[in-house]
Motif scaffolding. Structure first.
Motif, PDB file in Angstrom:
ATOM      1  N   ALA A 298       0.856  -1.187   0.000  1.00 44.11           N
ATOM      2  CA  ALA A 298       0.000   0.000   0.000  1.00 44.11           C
ATOM      3  C   ALA A 298       0.887   1.229   0.000  1.00 44.11           C
ATOM      4  CB  ALA A 298      -0.918   0.027   1.229  1.00 44.11           C
ATOM      5  N   LYS A 299       0.371   2.313  -0.562  1.00 47.94           N
ATOM      6  CA  LYS A 299       1.064   3.590  -0.507  1.00 47.94           C
ATOM      7  C   LYS A 299       0.037   4.688  -0.381  1.00 47.94           C
ATOM      8  CE  LYS A 299       1.628   4.462  -5.472  1.00 47.94           C
ATOM      9  NZ  LYS A 299       2.647   4.747  -6.541  1.00 47.94           N
ATOM     10  N   ILE A 300       0.519   5.856   0.058  1.00 48.03           N
ATOM     11  CA  ILE A 300      -0.381   6.978   0.267  1.00 48.03           C
ATOM     12  C   ILE A 300       0.329   8.257  -0.131  1.00 48.03           C
ATOM     13  CG2 ILE A 300       0.296   7.153   2.721  1.00 48.03           C
ATOM     14  CD1 ILE A 300      -2.638   7.988   3.283  1.00 48.03           C
ATOM     15  N   SER A 301      -0.377   9.106  -0.836  1.00 51.63           N
ATOM     16  CA  SER A 301       0.210  10.358  -1.297  1.00 51.63           C
ATOM     17  C   SER A 301       0.258  11.377  -0.163  1.00 51.63           C
ATOM     18  CB  SER A 301      -0.605  10.921  -2.457  1.00 51.63           C
ATOM     19  OG  SER A 301      -1.861  11.411  -1.992  1.00 51.63           O
ATOM     20  N   ARG A 302       0.939  12.470  -0.427  1.00 46.22           N
ATOM     21  CA  ARG A 302       1.041  13.532   0.567  1.00 46.22           C
ATOM     22  C   ARG A 302      -0.341  14.084   0.936  1.00 46.22           C
ATOM     23  NH1 ARG A 302       4.663  16.873   2.824  1.00 46.22           N
ATOM     24  NH2 ARG A 302       4.041  19.030   3.208  1.00 46.22           N
TER      25      ARG A 302
ATOM     26  N   TYR B 191      -3.856   0.355  -2.840  1.00 46.22           N
ATOM     27  CA  TYR B 191      -3.627  -0.935  -2.209  1.00 46.22           C
ATOM     28  C   TYR B 191      -3.404  -2.031  -3.243  1.00 46.22           C
ATOM     29  CZ  TYR B 191      -5.663   1.273   1.942  1.00 46.22           C
ATOM     30  OH  TYR B 191      -5.922   2.105   3.013  1.00 46.22           O
ATOM     31  N   ALA B 192      -2.615  -3.033  -2.850  1.00 42.31           N
ATOM     32  CA  ALA B 192      -2.547  -4.252  -3.638  1.00 42.31           C
ATOM     33  C   ALA B 192      -3.895  -4.963  -3.522  1.00 42.31           C
ATOM     34  CB  ALA B 192      -1.435  -5.152  -3.108  1.00 42.31           C
ATOM     35  N   ASP B 193      -4.294  -5.649  -4.594  1.00 44.15           N
ATOM     36  CA  ASP B 193      -5.582  -6.351  -4.567  1.00 44.15           C
ATOM     37  C   ASP B 193      -5.657  -7.354  -3.417  1.00 44.15           C
ATOM     38  OD1 ASP B 193      -5.997  -6.553  -8.199  1.00 44.15           O
ATOM     39  OD2 ASP B 193      -6.480  -4.963  -6.768  1.00 44.15           O
ATOM     40  N   SER B 194      -4.518  -7.939  -3.082  1.00 42.23           N
ATOM     41  CA  SER B 194      -4.498  -8.993  -2.066  1.00 42.23           C
ATOM     42  C   SER B 194      -4.786  -8.484  -0.652  1.00 42.23           C
ATOM     43  CB  SER B 194      -3.136  -9.701  -2.076  1.00 42.23           C
ATOM     44  OG  SER B 194      -2.099  -8.781  -1.834  1.00 42.23           O
ATOM     45  N   VAL B 195      -4.701  -7.160  -0.445  1.00 46.25           N
ATOM     46  CA  VAL B 195      -4.914  -6.637   0.911  1.00 46.25           C
ATOM     47  C   VAL B 195      -6.109  -5.690   1.000  1.00 46.25           C
ATOM     48  CG1 VAL B 195      -2.437  -6.842   1.346  1.00 46.25           C
ATOM     49  CG2 VAL B 195      -3.401  -4.606   0.740  1.00 46.25           C
ATOM     50  N   LYS B 196      -6.749  -5.406  -0.122  1.00 48.51           N
ATOM     51  CA  LYS B 196      -7.894  -4.494  -0.110  1.00 48.51           C
ATOM     52  C   LYS B 196      -8.975  -5.012   0.829  1.00 48.51           C
ATOM     53  CE  LYS B 196      -7.494  -2.405  -4.692  1.00 48.51           C
ATOM     54  NZ  LYS B 196      -8.050  -2.357  -6.072  1.00 48.51           N
ATOM     55  N   GLY B 197      -9.501  -4.111   1.647  1.00 52.64           N
ATOM     56  CA  GLY B 197     -10.550  -4.484   2.587  1.00 52.64           C
ATOM     57  C   GLY B 197     -10.024  -5.029   3.903  1.00 52.64           C
ATOM     58  N   ARG B 198      -8.731  -5.312   3.968  1.00 54.33           N
ATOM     59  CA  ARG B 198      -8.140  -5.847   5.201  1.00 54.33           C
ATOM     60  C   ARG B 198      -7.105  -4.906   5.801  1.00 54.33           C
ATOM     61  NH1 ARG B 198      -5.078 -10.242   5.070  1.00 54.33           N
ATOM     62  NH2 ARG B 198      -4.367  -9.962   2.916  1.00 54.33           N
ATOM     63  N   PHE B 199      -6.365  -4.189   4.949  1.00 48.77           N
ATOM     64  CA  PHE B 199      -5.310  -3.280   5.410  1.00 48.77           C
ATOM     65  C   PHE B 199      -5.757  -1.838   5.187  1.00 48.77           C
ATOM     66  CE2 PHE B 199      -1.371  -6.235   4.688  1.00 48.77           C
ATOM     67  CZ  PHE B 199      -2.000  -7.225   5.430  1.00 48.77           C
ATOM     68  N   THR B 200      -5.302  -0.955   6.078  1.00 49.48           N
ATOM     69  CA  THR B 200      -5.583   0.463   5.944  1.00 49.48           C
ATOM     70  C   THR B 200      -4.298   1.244   6.156  1.00 49.48           C
ATOM     71  OG1 THR B 200      -7.817   0.142   6.836  1.00 49.48           O
ATOM     72  CG2 THR B 200      -6.958   2.397   6.773  1.00 49.48           C
ATOM     73  N   ILE B 201      -3.964   2.081   5.169  1.00 46.87           N
ATOM     74  CA  ILE B 201      -2.777   2.929   5.291  1.00 46.87           C
ATOM     75  C   ILE B 201      -3.220   4.344   5.635  1.00 46.87           C
ATOM     76  CG2 ILE B 201      -2.693   3.525   2.821  1.00 46.87           C
ATOM     77  CD1 ILE B 201       0.399   3.331   3.078  1.00 46.87           C
ATOM     78  N   SER B 202      -2.440   4.995   6.490  1.00 49.74           N
ATOM     79  CA  SER B 202      -2.724   6.381   6.855  1.00 49.74           C
ATOM     80  C   SER B 202      -1.401   7.066   7.160  1.00 49.74           C
ATOM     81  CB  SER B 202      -3.664   6.444   8.062  1.00 49.74           C
ATOM     82  OG  SER B 202      -3.076   5.816   9.197  1.00 49.74           O
ATOM     83  N   ARG B 203      -1.447   8.392   7.269  1.00 42.58           N
ATOM     84  CA  ARG B 203      -0.211   9.120   7.561  1.00 42.58           C
ATOM     85  C   ARG B 203      -0.526  10.367   8.374  1.00 42.58           C
ATOM     86  NH1 ARG B 203       2.483  10.934   1.992  1.00 42.58           N
ATOM     87  NH2 ARG B 203       3.741  12.334   3.300  1.00 42.58           N
TER      88      ARG B 203
ATOM     89  N   ALA C   5       2.468  15.905  10.009  1.00 42.88           N
ATOM     90  CA  ALA C   5       3.177  16.684  11.030  1.00 42.88           C
ATOM     91  C   ALA C   5       4.227  15.839  11.745  1.00 42.88           C
ATOM     92  CB  ALA C   5       2.178  17.241  12.031  1.00 42.88           C
ATOM     93  N   LYS C   6       3.982  14.540  11.832  1.00 43.29           N
ATOM     94  CA  LYS C   6       4.918  13.635  12.506  1.00 43.29           C
ATOM     95  C   LYS C   6       5.799  12.872  11.529  1.00 43.29           C
ATOM     96  CE  LYS C   6       1.897  12.852  16.503  1.00 43.29           C
ATOM     97  NZ  LYS C   6       1.171  11.848  17.324  1.00 43.29           N
ATOM     98  N   HIS C   7       5.657  13.139  10.247  1.00 43.31           N
ATOM     99  CA  HIS C   7       6.429  12.425   9.218  1.00 43.31           C
ATOM    100  C   HIS C   7       6.286  10.917   9.379  1.00 43.31           C
ATOM    101  CE1 HIS C   7       7.949  16.205   8.028  1.00 43.31           C
ATOM    102  NE2 HIS C   7       8.936  16.314   8.898  1.00 43.31           N
ATOM    103  N   THR C   8       5.084  10.471   9.660  1.00 46.92           N
ATOM    104  CA  THR C   8       4.850   9.074   9.991  1.00 46.92           C
ATOM    105  C   THR C   8       3.742   8.481   9.121  1.00 46.92           C
ATOM    106  OG1 THR C   8       5.566   9.387  12.276  1.00 46.92           O
ATOM    107  CG2 THR C   8       4.187   7.483  11.843  1.00 46.92           C
ATOM    108  N   VAL C   9       3.965   7.224   8.711  1.00 44.35           N
ATOM    109  CA  VAL C   9       2.952   6.469   7.978  1.00 44.35           C
ATOM    110  C   VAL C   9       2.635   5.216   8.796  1.00 44.35           C
ATOM    111  CG1 VAL C   9       4.653   5.208   6.583  1.00 44.35           C
ATOM    112  CG2 VAL C   9       2.305   5.467   5.753  1.00 44.35           C
ATOM    113  N   TYR C  10       1.371   4.829   8.752  1.00 48.56           N
ATOM    114  CA  TYR C  10       0.901   3.664   9.495  1.00 48.56           C
ATOM    115  C   TYR C  10       0.282   2.648   8.543  1.00 48.56           C
ATOM    116  CZ  TYR C  10       1.035   7.240  13.154  1.00 48.56           C
ATOM    117  OH  TYR C  10       1.420   8.244  14.001  1.00 48.56           O
ATOM    118  N   LEU C  11       0.365   1.384   8.936  1.00 41.49           N
ATOM    119  CA  LEU C  11      -0.320   0.335   8.197  1.00 41.49           C
ATOM    120  C   LEU C  11      -1.064  -0.536   9.205  1.00 41.49           C
ATOM    121  CD1 LEU C  11      -0.783  -0.848   5.340  1.00 41.49           C
ATOM    122  CD2 LEU C  11       1.020  -2.510   5.872  1.00 41.49           C
ATOM    123  N   GLN C  12      -2.381  -0.395   9.222  1.00 43.88           N
ATOM    124  CA  GLN C  12      -3.214  -1.221  10.079  1.00 43.88           C
ATOM    125  C   GLN C  12      -3.574  -2.480   9.298  1.00 43.88           C
ATOM    126  OE1 GLN C  12      -4.253  -0.837  13.339  1.00 43.88           O
ATOM    127  NE2 GLN C  12      -5.147  -2.880  13.117  1.00 43.88           N
TER     128      GLN C  12
END
Length: 124
Positions: A49-53, A59-71, A74-81
């Protein structure tokens, strides 16, 4: 010196959840896309998964609906749930960031930076 540091990997049973975090640091920086790739033995590395500014995810098809990316810009941080994990999700997960150094008020061309990798193991 720009650094990208990941955390949050581990072992979980099928159906479980994990949350990965990745933080970039190194003075004045601008970060464009941030994302996660994974590599497992015998398989080709893939974009998870990737997320723009501006917060647009992909998302890759294999993770759609199961993984969530966020950023958090201000903290220069990306998360992958990662929820509803499967054994096929077992891999080393690498954080990727497109980072520009800001010098004298102007941004250098972006470069690719990678984290050291964090192991995710899904097993009963």
């Amino acid at each position: 010196q720009v650094q990208v540091v990941e955390s949050g990997g581990g072992m979980v049973q099928p159906g479980g959840s994990l949350r990965l975090s990745c933080t970039a640091s190194g003075g004045l920086i601008r970060i464009d896309d941030m994302g996660w790739y994974r590599q497992s033995p015998g398989k080709k590395g893939e974009l998870v998964a990737k997320i723009s500014r501006t917060g647009l995810p992909k998302y890759a098809d294999s993770v759609k609906g199961r993984f969530t990316i966020s950023r958090d810009n201000a903290k220069h941080t990306v998360y992958l749930q990662m929820d509803s994990l499967k054994s096929d999700d077992t891999a080393v997960y690498y954080c990727h960031s497109e980072i520009s150094l800001i010098r004298n008020g102007e941004a250098d061309p972006p470069r690719d930076y990678w984290g050291q990798g964090t192991q995710v193991t899904v097993s009963s």
